[in-house]
Structure formats: structure tokens, C-alpha cells
Design a protein around this motif. Structure first.
Motif, PDB file in Angstrom:
ATOM      1  N   LEU A  56       0.828  -1.207   0.000  1.00 44.27           N
ATOM      2  CA  LEU A  56       0.000   0.000   0.000  1.00 44.27           C
ATOM      3  C   LEU A  56       0.860   1.252   0.000  1.00 44.27           C
ATOM      4  O   LEU A  56       1.899   1.298   0.639  1.00 44.27           O
ATOM      5  N   PRO A  57       0.422   2.286  -0.716  1.00 43.82           N
ATOM      6  CA  PRO A  57       1.183   3.545  -0.682  1.00 43.82           C
ATOM      7  C   PRO A  57       0.968   4.253   0.665  1.00 43.82           C
ATOM      8  O   PRO A  57      -0.039   4.056   1.339  1.00 43.82           O
ATOM      9  N   LEU A  58       1.921   5.071   1.027  1.00 42.22           N
ATOM     10  CA  LEU A  58       1.828   5.830   2.259  1.00 42.22           C
ATOM     11  C   LEU A  58       0.842   6.978   2.065  1.00 42.22           C
ATOM     12  O   LEU A  58       0.974   7.773   1.127  1.00 42.22           O
ATOM     13  N   VAL A  59      -0.170   7.066   2.932  1.00 40.15           N
ATOM     14  CA  VAL A  59      -1.187   8.110   2.849  1.00 40.15           C
ATOM     15  C   VAL A  59      -0.930   9.110   3.957  1.00 40.15           C
ATOM     16  O   VAL A  59      -0.915   8.758   5.142  1.00 40.15           O
ATOM     17  N   LEU A  60      -0.704  10.356   3.594  1.00 40.03           N
ATOM     18  CA  LEU A  60      -0.451  11.424   4.557  1.00 40.03           C
ATOM     19  C   LEU A  60      -1.736  12.193   4.818  1.00 40.03           C
ATOM     20  O   LEU A  60      -2.618  12.257   3.955  1.00 40.03           O
TER      21      LEU A  60
END
Length: 132
Positions: A56-60
């Protein structure tokens, strides 16, 4: 949203059509049953969890900018600020009090309702009433 509205369902009923034909598949009972068909095996601790960092991509969090102007007040309303309904002691109506009453007083009281106030008759322990 995948489900027809009440107006559309009523129109379908007038035209003798099945509303379930117009629903998305995931709202049907078969899809709900298939959700719980598989077996979910419990894990003992976090070491058995899959590592989502490589999938999963990092969500900020979104960038927040303070709005210009004075901030709004956040207050807790007290009981008096919600709207008090004054009841007149003379005529019994709402919206005013005894001091500003322009209506005639209520003459007939209920028999079980005792008058209240400094001019109400007092009762002693022998059941004798007198006015003060």
C-alpha cells in the motif's frame, strides 16, 4: 448509489418491473452471503500480520491551513439560552409573567390544587386553617 430511490421503485411497480434488476450486485442477498463464505483464521499476535508497507502507498493527512478572520466561539448553551417559556401566575398562559399580565385572573381552581403564597391559608396540627 446502486439502489433505486423510492420514486423509481414506485414507477417500476406501476410498470410491473422487478426493482432488484436495477440494483447493483453487491446489494443483493447472494453477495452478502458470499462475503461470509470464506473462513477467517485467527492470528496469535502482530508478528503474523501481513506487512502492508510493500503493498500500500503511504497516505499522509491533508494539509490544513488556518482560515483568515476571527475564530468562531464554541460555547455550551445553558438552560436559559435555549428559550425560556414564562408562565403567568395570574392567568396561567405562556409568554408573560404575573407582573405584565393584562388578562383577567383565573377564578375557578381545581379542588385538589391548594393556593400557594404568603396569603394562602395555613393549617396547624389539628387541621384548623387560618389566614396569615
Amino acid at each position: 448509489m446502486g439502489i433505486p430511490c423510492g420514486h423509481a421503485i414506485a414507477a417500476m411497480g406501476l410498470n410491473h418491473q422487478d426493482p432488484y434488476c436495477y440494483c447493483q450486485d453487491w446489494y443483493l442477498a447472494d453477495a452478502y452471503r458470499k462475503t461470509y463464505d470464506g473462513v477467517v483464521y485467527p492470528t496469535l499476535d502482530r508478528s503474523q500480520w501481513p506487512d502492508p508497507s510493500h503493498t500500500l502507498p503511504l497516505v499522509l493527512p491533508p494539509k490544513v491551513r488556518r482560515q483568515p478572520g476571527r475564530p468562531k466561539k464554541v460555547r455550551v448553551e445553558r438552560g436559559l439560552e435555549r428559550g425560556v417559556h414564562h408562565k403567568c401566575g395570574t392567568c396561567g398562559q405562556l409568554g408573560h409573567n404575573k407582573r405584565s399580565c393584562k388578562n383577567p385572573p383565573i377564578v375557578n381552581r381545581q379542588q385538589n390544587e391548594a393556593p400557594i403564597g404568603p396569603s394562602a391559608p395555613m393549617e396547624n396540627r389539628f387541621g384548623i386553617f387560618w389566614n396569615t
